[in-house]
Design an enzyme around this catalytic site. Structure first.
Site, PDB file in Angstrom:
ATOM      1  N   PHE A 233       0.823  -1.223   0.000  1.00  0.00           N
ATOM      2  CA  PHE A 233       0.000   0.000   0.000  1.00  0.00           C
ATOM      3  C   PHE A 233       0.852   1.266   0.000  1.00  0.00           C
ATOM      4  O   PHE A 233       0.429   2.310   0.462  1.00  0.00           O
ATOM      5  CB  PHE A 233      -0.978  -0.017   1.193  1.00  0.00           C
ATOM      6  CG  PHE A 233      -1.653  -1.347   1.377  1.00  0.00           C
ATOM      7  CD1 PHE A 233      -2.632  -1.758   0.484  1.00  0.00           C
ATOM      8  CD2 PHE A 233      -1.280  -2.200   2.402  1.00  0.00           C
ATOM      9  CE1 PHE A 233      -3.236  -3.006   0.617  1.00  0.00           C
ATOM     10  CE2 PHE A 233      -1.871  -3.448   2.538  1.00  0.00           C
ATOM     11  CZ  PHE A 233      -2.853  -3.843   1.635  1.00  0.00           C
ATOM     12  N   ILE A 599     -11.551  -1.863 -18.066  1.00  0.00           N
ATOM     13  CA  ILE A 599     -11.173  -2.790 -16.999  1.00  0.00           C
ATOM     14  C   ILE A 599     -10.619  -4.059 -17.645  1.00  0.00           C
ATOM     15  O   ILE A 599     -11.287  -4.707 -18.460  1.00  0.00           O
ATOM     16  CB  ILE A 599     -12.378  -3.100 -16.108  1.00  0.00           C
ATOM     17  CG1 ILE A 599     -12.870  -1.811 -15.428  1.00  0.00           C
ATOM     18  CG2 ILE A 599     -12.029  -4.155 -15.061  1.00  0.00           C
ATOM     19  CD1 ILE A 599     -11.815  -1.039 -14.652  1.00  0.00           C
ATOM     20  N   GLU A 675      -5.527   3.413  -6.383  1.00  0.00           N
ATOM     21  CA  GLU A 675      -5.683   4.541  -5.452  1.00  0.00           C
ATOM     22  C   GLU A 675      -7.136   5.025  -5.420  1.00  0.00           C
ATOM     23  O   GLU A 675      -7.692   5.295  -4.356  1.00  0.00           O
ATOM     24  CB  GLU A 675      -4.784   5.725  -5.853  1.00  0.00           C
ATOM     25  CG  GLU A 675      -3.491   5.377  -6.544  1.00  0.00           C
ATOM     26  CD  GLU A 675      -2.439   4.789  -5.637  1.00  0.00           C
ATOM     27  OE1 GLU A 675      -2.441   5.108  -4.446  1.00  0.00           O
ATOM     28  OE2 GLU A 675      -1.616   3.982  -6.133  1.00  0.00           O
TER      29      GLU A 675
END
Lengths: 708, 212
Positions: A233, A599, A675
């Site tokens: 992360f 996607i 994000e």
């Protein structure tokens, strides 16, 4: 045989390894003569180490060494004369202490237990100095960073003259990345100038360069392996001082050293989302047209290194406004340095901006979605460029339909479900869509299988799965015939996995490599270069007497991209229940709608959206690293006291993709979701809590005490 | 540690600070010095005391891991987790906190889910341990493993072993009766990637399939 295409719902290609325990992370390589390193933390927050007594530790069984500033070999890249000096903290290079918990020594032993025990036997004496860790007390000492200029469009603080205005302060405590895998580095030297690392890294090439720089080695003599990363992360974006220390220790001892941080050390040594206080002013006309936005941010940083992020930038372009000014300052404290954490800056900034916008909607007596539509930015007013693509209006619509926005009551505190108050909230975000240079090598084998290599990483989003789908789509072969390998610095160069840009960058290289392979096979088969009919790859190789066919392709951002502003956009919706007597908040539903272009891998993308929403719920509801300013130390440096969301905190979460390809950014048309999946979530939850209760919580996390 | 200051307060101090080995060493060497000065003092200088302690402080352990019987000699302070990972090289069981707070290290001990970081290895004498490596039947995955793949119950994969071991136990315990009950009984296993809804879906699918 099924041939997968881009957008399919393929199960994770490394799934079997991960559910059987077969996936090997960086601390799981068994090496002959392996030793275990455990760091000794400083117990003062500022000052100098006057002496370290290692005698008792060295006498304990199995202890190989106690490395301190007084006996460590010099790391060449740490020295002032180094051509590119390592920035930040330089462990064991001098006797300075900048924060409590800073490592002052490294104990190396033949087992983990013996090293851990010996840490307790190391005694340090200090010359302590005054220190500052209290953010609020020191906020006036905020400085403007060199690389972060204040911004002005039109008139500064124009909101103050508007008929309707909001002026509020929003506070975010420090939040920890806390990936489940502890940061770990295993290092061993195979010669005077050859070193190999197994390390938790989001970028094996950047790690390679950092270690090469620290030890003044040719980068090709530094081998970095990071095949599986147990979450990061952002905490593994850079090479940390403890990684250099592991390499240093391995050199001193001429043995492999495995250095693992403790969970408590993860709170101080590998960054965090910094404590930030933001002031937002928004002014609007009585009919809801924004006339001015001002956004000021103060963030904490370390006294020994400046960390900056883009918390104020979102206010410059997310809504149309003739007047915008932003101010960003950092407050140096005796703390470890922060690091970008998922949706860095943007998540922090969007909490403030989207909360303020919600406050404005109530002041205007206007639906929050209507207010956003009224101030929709048709172009990027900061860069004065058109968007490459933007479907945020569609995000509003789909999210509102899915969450049941029509059930929202405009007046707070008037919606009940039994003894619970019900509230709905929206929070939006944007994150830059990036693409950088990347290479990929593709190799077609005579049995028709394909191997692709690139020195990217995978911290969990499903990089391999996305790459296999791209390759399957272009090569028109089943996914099961394709293997994608990553996490090895000897593979073709790829950027660090960060900024939601891996599919855009590495995916483009894989795309281009596959196209080049197709063209080559077409020409070998005597067909037109752009032929899209099926060809028998194995047969083409045999007919041309080729043992295999290999192509390495480089892919770069296109020039056309400079003419556009490129962002992913998100609209998050939350429905909450609040118990009026106890202040307990239950997040009942989250709908995450994202315009992230095409996607590529539906199943893993959906999981990433859900995961980002979970992170955002943690930011909103539970996460707060609590400092004790008397000692400059966290009091909740563990999972029992620092609350990341657990299963019982999380409802079913719906992820919705607009799924329209961006025509500019890359050949696939994908913009990135890592994000954006988190940015806007905290505001959506906070706004829903306000809608339920009429209580505006401007200081996260929204714990029950703040609601009763 | 010279052993030349036989003053009781110092030893009491050591004992108070929990440094058992230092205390033992001082007392035993004081006794030894009184009996046979020359050689033992030399032994102390060459640190034989610690070397001997390193060997003699181990305890024998018989343990069955995934159907393989092991006879081991381990230090009493070694956790079951570190025994599995560092000595038996079964790295499928993960260390996320070492404090029993995250569940990444969950294994089955005699069929019951346990945080292996909170269990000293020597307390498992004669017990049967099942780790993630022992869950599949050869190449045939356990239904829970299949369900985790199908429902994408993970991202980075680091908490996954513990989640799956916990999930299997959750059903066996009869704690998978509803979505809410699964959430509650799976809350000892943290997933920072946030795969919780998918994990719940995987467990429900296995529960409804009648297998665990």
């Amino acid at each position: 045989m099924k041939k997968e295409t881009i957008g399919d719902s393929l199960s994770r290609v490394d799934g079997r390894l991960k559910v059987t325990g077969g996936a090997k992370y960086s601390g799981e390589y068994d090496l002959p003569g392996l030793t275990y390193g455990v760091l000794v933390p400083a117990t003062i927050a500022s000052g100098t180490i006057t002496a370290i007594d290692s005698k008792a530790a060295l006498r304990a069984p199995g202890v190989v060494a106690v490395i301190t500033p007084f006996n460590a070999i010099k790391v060449p890249g740490y020295q002032p004369e180094a051509s590119t000096r390592v920035k930040g903290l330089k462990l064991f290079n001098d006797n300075q202490v900048y924060f409590n918990g800073q490592p002052i020594a490294l104990v190396v032993a033949d087992t983990f237990e013996r090293a851990t025990n010996a840490v307790s036997l190391v005694k340090a004496t200090y010359q302590a100095q005054p220190f500052e860790t209290n953010f609020n007390k020191n906020i006036d000492k905020g400085v403007s960073p060199q690389n972060n200029k204040d911004y002005l469009r039109g008139e500064a603080y124009a909101y103050k003259n508007a008929p309707i205005k909001i002026e509020q302060e929003y506070t975010l405590p420090s939040e920890m990345h806390n990936p489940m895998e502890l940061h770990v580095t295993t290092a061993f030297w195979t010669g005077d100038d050859n070193v190999t690392l197994y390390t938790k890294s989001q970028g094996v090439i950047s790690s390679q360069r950092a270690i090469a720089n620290a030890f003044q080695l040719d980068p090709k003599n530094v081998q970095i392996n990071s095949r599986f990363v147990g979450g990061a992360f952002g905490s593994s974006l850079r090479t940390w001082p403890h990684e250099v220390a592991a390499v240093q220790a391995a050199k001193m001892l001429n043995r492999p050293v495995k250095l693992t941080l403790t969970r408590e050390q993860m709170f101080t040594l590998v960054g965090y989302r910094p404590h930030t206080v933001q002031k937002v002013g928004i002014g609007a006309t009585a009919d809801g047209k924004i006339v001015g936005i001002s956004h000021e941010s103060h963030s904490q940083t370390a006294v020994y290194e400046e960390f900056t992020e883009r918390s104020v930038n979102v206010s410059r372009f997310l809504y149309s406004s003739p007047n915008v000014n932003t101010v960003y300052k950092v407050v140096p404290l005796n703390v470890g340095v922060p690091a970008p954490m998922r949706g860095p800056g943007e998540a922090t900034g969007s909490f403030a901006l989207e909360s303020a916008l919600d406050e404005l909607s109530y002041a205007l007596n206007m639906d929050p979605i209507e207010l956003r539509l009224k101030n929709y930015a048709d172009v990027d007013e900061e860069k004065n460029l058109p968007w490459s693509s933007k479907y945020l209006k569609e995000c509003y619509q789909k999210g509102a339909d899915s969450i049941g926005w029509s059930n929202r009551k405009a007046k707070p505190g008037t919606n009940n479900d039994g003894e619970w108050l019900v509230g709905y909230g929206i929070g939006c975000g944007a994150f830059g869509a990036y693409r950088s240079r990347s290479l990929a090598k593709i190799k077609l084998m005579p049995n028709g299988t394909v191997n692709i290599q690139s020195a990217t990483s995978d911290i969990g989003p499903g990089t391999g799965t996305s790459m296999v789908l791209i390759a399957a789509d272009i090569l028109k072969i089943p996914a099961e015939k394709i293997v994608f390998e990553l996490g090895d610095s000897s593979f073709p160069v790829a950027p660090t996995q960060g900024g939601s840009a891996t599919v855009s960058s590495v995916g483009s290289a894989v795309h281009d490599a596959c196209v080049a392979l197709r063209q080559k096979l077409n020409s070998l088969a005597g067909k037109p270069e752009n032929n899209t009919d099926d060809i028998d790859y194995a047969k083409v190789l045999t007919q041309n007497n080729l043992p295999f066919l290999e192509i390495t392709q480089e892919s770069n951002a296109n020039e056309e991209a400079k003419k556009y502003s490129m962002y992913s956009f998100s609209a998050h919706f939350a429905k909450v229940h609040v118990h009026p007597l106890t202040g307990v908040v239950k997040v009942k539903n989250v709908v995450a709608v994202v315009d992230a272009g095409k996607i590529v891998s539906y199943k893993t993308a959906r999981s990433q959206m859900i995961g980002g929403a979970v992170g955002g719920i943690g930011m909103a509801m539970t996460e707060e690293a609590v400092f004790d300013d008397r000692f400059g130390r966290y009091v909740n440096g563990n999972f029992a006291d620092y609350h990341v969301p657990v299963n019982a905190d999380i409802p079913q979460i719906e992820a919705i993709f607009i799924n329209k390809p961006d025509p500019i950014i890359n050949p696939i048309g994908t913009k990135g979701i890592g994000e954006i999946s988190l940015i806007g979530v905290a505001a959506a939850v906070a706004n829903a809590v306000y809608n339920a209760t009429g209580k505006r919580i401007r200081e996260l996390p929204i714990t029950p005490d703040k609601l009763i | 540690m010279s052993g030349k200051k036989p003053c009781i307060p110092a030893e009491s101090e050591d004992l108070l600070h929990g440094n058992r080995r230092d205390f033992l060493k001082k007392t035993s060497f004081l006794t030894a010095m009184a009996l046979t000065p020359g050689t033992v003092v030399k032994a102390a200088e060459e640190q034989w005391d610690e070397k001997i302690a390193g060997v003699f402080e181990k305890v024998s352990l018989h343990i069955d891991v995934n159907g393989v019987k092991h006879t081991l000699s381990v230090e009493p302070r070694v956790t079951l987790l570190d025994l599995l990972r560092e000595q038996l090289k079964l790295t499928g069981t993960k260390k996320g906190c070492d404090r029993g707070q995250c569940g990444a290290c969950t294994v089955h001990v005699n069929g019951v889910r346990v945080n292996s970081c909170l269990s000293l290895a020597v307390t498992n004498e004669g017990k049967k341990i099942t780790t993630i490596e022992g869950l599949a039947n050869g190449n045939e995955l356990h239904p829970m493993q299949e369900a985790f793949i199908e429902h994408d119950g993970f991202q980075c994969g680091y908490c996954t072993s513990g989640q799956i071991m916990s999930a299997v136990a959750c059903i066996n315990e009869g704690h998978a009766g509803s979505e809410a009950e699964i959430r509650e009984y799976m809350s000892g296993n943290i997933c920072r990637c946030g795969a919780y809804p998918n994990i719940v879906n995987a467990i429900q699918a296995v529960k409804q399939g009648g297998q665990s």
